[in-house]
Design an enzyme around this catalytic site. Structure first.
Site, PDB file in Angstrom:
ATOM      1  N   SER A 173      17.486  -2.182  -1.720  1.00 17.43           N
ATOM      2  CA  SER A 173      16.039  -2.133  -1.970  1.00 17.43           C
ATOM      3  C   SER A 173      15.645  -3.345  -2.788  1.00 17.43           C
ATOM      4  O   SER A 173      16.096  -3.504  -3.936  1.00 17.43           O
ATOM      5  CB  SER A 173      15.668  -0.866  -2.736  1.00 17.43           C
ATOM      6  N   MET A 194      14.551  11.465  -0.046  1.00 17.83           N
ATOM      7  CA  MET A 194      14.471  10.911  -1.397  1.00 17.83           C
ATOM      8  C   MET A 194      15.385  11.722  -2.310  1.00 17.83           C
ATOM      9  O   MET A 194      15.303  12.953  -2.363  1.00 17.83           O
ATOM     10  CB  MET A 194      13.033  11.009  -1.940  1.00 17.83           C
ATOM     11  N   ASP A 203      10.100  -1.444  -0.290  1.00 17.62           N
ATOM     12  CA  ASP A 203       9.353  -0.331  -0.891  1.00 17.62           C
ATOM     13  C   ASP A 203       7.902  -0.705  -1.144  1.00 17.62           C
ATOM     14  O   ASP A 203       7.610  -1.576  -1.967  1.00 17.62           O
ATOM     15  CB  ASP A 203      10.009   0.075  -2.217  1.00 17.62           C
ATOM     16  N   ASP A 228      17.777   7.790  -0.458  1.00 18.88           N
ATOM     17  CA  ASP A 228      17.129   6.756  -1.280  1.00 18.88           C
ATOM     18  C   ASP A 228      16.943   7.243  -2.716  1.00 18.88           C
ATOM     19  O   ASP A 228      16.172   8.170  -2.966  1.00 18.88           O
ATOM     20  CB  ASP A 228      15.763   6.430  -0.650  1.00 18.88           C
ATOM     21  N   HIS A 276       9.474   1.255   3.748  1.00 17.04           N
ATOM     22  CA  HIS A 276       9.270   2.605   3.208  1.00 17.04           C
ATOM     23  C   HIS A 276       7.887   2.654   2.588  1.00 17.04           C
ATOM     24  O   HIS A 276       7.665   2.104   1.515  1.00 17.04           O
ATOM     25  CB  HIS A 276      10.386   2.883   2.179  1.00 17.04           C
ATOM     26  N   MET A 300       5.050   4.159   0.624  1.00 13.47           N
ATOM     27  CA  MET A 300       4.641   5.173  -0.366  1.00 13.47           C
ATOM     28  C   MET A 300       3.169   4.914  -0.626  1.00 13.47           C
ATOM     29  O   MET A 300       2.763   4.486  -1.718  1.00 13.47           O
ATOM     30  CB  MET A 300       5.498   5.041  -1.632  1.00 13.47           C
ATOM     31  N   HIS A 307      15.651  -2.985   2.609  1.00 10.75           N
ATOM     32  CA  HIS A 307      14.761  -1.850   2.306  1.00 10.75           C
ATOM     33  C   HIS A 307      13.572  -2.368   1.493  1.00 10.75           C
ATOM     34  O   HIS A 307      13.738  -2.971   0.439  1.00 10.75           O
ATOM     35  CB  HIS A 307      15.529  -0.777   1.539  1.00 10.75           C
ATOM     36  N   MET A 326       4.338   0.476  -2.514  1.00 12.96           N
ATOM     37  CA  MET A 326       3.693   1.473  -3.401  1.00 12.96           C
ATOM     38  C   MET A 326       2.262   1.061  -3.679  1.00 12.96           C
ATOM     39  O   MET A 326       1.962  -0.119  -3.852  1.00 12.96           O
ATOM     40  CB  MET A 326       4.462   1.564  -4.717  1.00 12.96           C
TER      41      MET A 326
HETATM   42  C1  DX5 Z   1      11.902   4.632  -5.200  1.00 12.72           C
HETATM   43  C2  DX5 Z   1      12.268   3.670  -4.088  1.00 12.72           C
HETATM   44  C3  DX5 Z   1      13.714   3.340  -3.999  1.00 12.72           C
HETATM   45  C4  DX5 Z   1      14.287   2.685  -5.194  1.00 12.72           C
HETATM   46  C5  DX5 Z   1      15.765   2.920  -5.221  1.00 12.72           C
HETATM   47  O1  DX5 Z   1      10.600   5.051  -5.033  1.00 12.72           O
HETATM   48  O2  DX5 Z   1      11.890   4.223  -2.838  1.00 12.72           O
HETATM   49  O3  DX5 Z   1      13.991   2.573  -2.840  1.00 12.72           O
HETATM   50  O4  DX5 Z   1      14.005   1.329  -5.266  1.00 12.72           O
HETATM   51  O5  DX5 Z   1      16.251   2.345  -6.378  1.00 12.72           O
HETATM   52  P1  DX5 Z   1      17.641   2.711  -7.037  1.00 12.72           P
HETATM   53  O6  DX5 Z   1      18.688   2.449  -6.008  1.00 12.72           O
HETATM   54  O7  DX5 Z   1      17.700   1.791  -8.200  1.00 12.72           O
HETATM   55  O8  DX5 Z   1      17.580   4.165  -7.431  1.00 12.72           O
HETATM   56 ZN    ZN Z   2      12.581   3.365  -0.834  1.00 12.69          ZN
END
Ligand code: DX5
Ligand code: ZN
Length: 227
Positions: A8, A137, A35, A179, A66, A68, A33, A37
């Protein structure tokens, strides 16, 4: 099959993102990956289609977006145009889950749903044929560096059984991704519970090799997964 590792980039050096994604690909990462947000669905704000487009020429491995964000439909074609290969979203973030999954496929990407730790698995039942990936998750979404929630192991077994039953009935394979809080010392039990694709943010980007690469940590994760 060997474990697919999806670092990620939430934990990467954002000031050097091109070099970071090139380094993870060189180290054997299977996916990037990504993310997304929105400070609405989750209490954090990260990166959008422009950043996806910027990193696209730096890697040939798939970009695993991903989402969010809420709502999801308007942003899906934008990510497809920006070079995303897989787009997943949370069922709570769409009023019409089946339609949003179809929209991802109509835009030429693989599609998936993401379940938060407390989200039941029942929402998968009638859309299995529209899923290329199911992402569980193992932390509450919003931040990297949190601890793995152990009840995810039970849920992984349940979803693995759903996927296997789907395949036994003539259905296609569906990747099972996990994840949050995945580390070298817990990946074996996560793999044993049925995951085949592993997001790792802080575990990868917090373990640079002396030469600045990530070969040691990515090969350790693959070896320890034991699949
Ligand atoms: C959280 C993200 C993850 C996160 C994982 O909302 O979707 O992808 O970055 O990070 P680690 O591996 O550090 O838990
Ligand atoms: Zn993620």
């Amino acid at each position: 099959m060997t474990a697919r590792i999806a670092p990620s980039i939430l934990s990467a050096d954002f000031a050097n993102l091109g070099a970071e994604v090139r380094a993870i690909e060189a180290a054997g990462a299977d996916l990037v990956h990504f993310d997304v947000m929105d400070n609405h669905y989750v209490p954090n704000l990260t990166i959008g289609p422009l950043v996806c487009e910027a990193i696209r020429p730096h890697v040939s491995i798939p970009i695993d977006v991903h989402l969010m964000v809420k709502p999801v439909d308007a942003i899906i074609p934008m990510f497809a145009k920006a070079g995303a290969n897989i787009i997943t979203f949370h069922p709570e973030a769409s009023d019409h889950i089946d339609r949003s999954l179809q929209l991802i496929r109509d835009n030429g990407c693989k599609s998936g749903l993401v379940l938060n730790p407390a989200t039941p698995v029942e929402c998968l039942e009638y859309v299995m044929d529209k899923l290329d990936m199911i992402l569980l998750m193992s932390v509450n979404p919003g931040f990297g560096g949190q601890s793995f929630i152990p009840s995810t192991l039970t849920k992984l077994k349940k979803v693995r059984a759903l996927i296997d039953a789907h395949k036994a009935n003539g259905g296609h394979d569906i990747w099972l991704e996990v994840d949050g809080g995945v580390k070298a010392d817990n990946i074996a039990q996560i793999a044993a519970a049925g995951a085949d694709t592993f997001v790792a943010g802080s575990a990868v980007f917090g373990a640079k090799d002396p030469d600045g690469g990530y070969k040691n940590i990515i090969s350790t994760l693959k070896t320890n997964a034991g699949i």
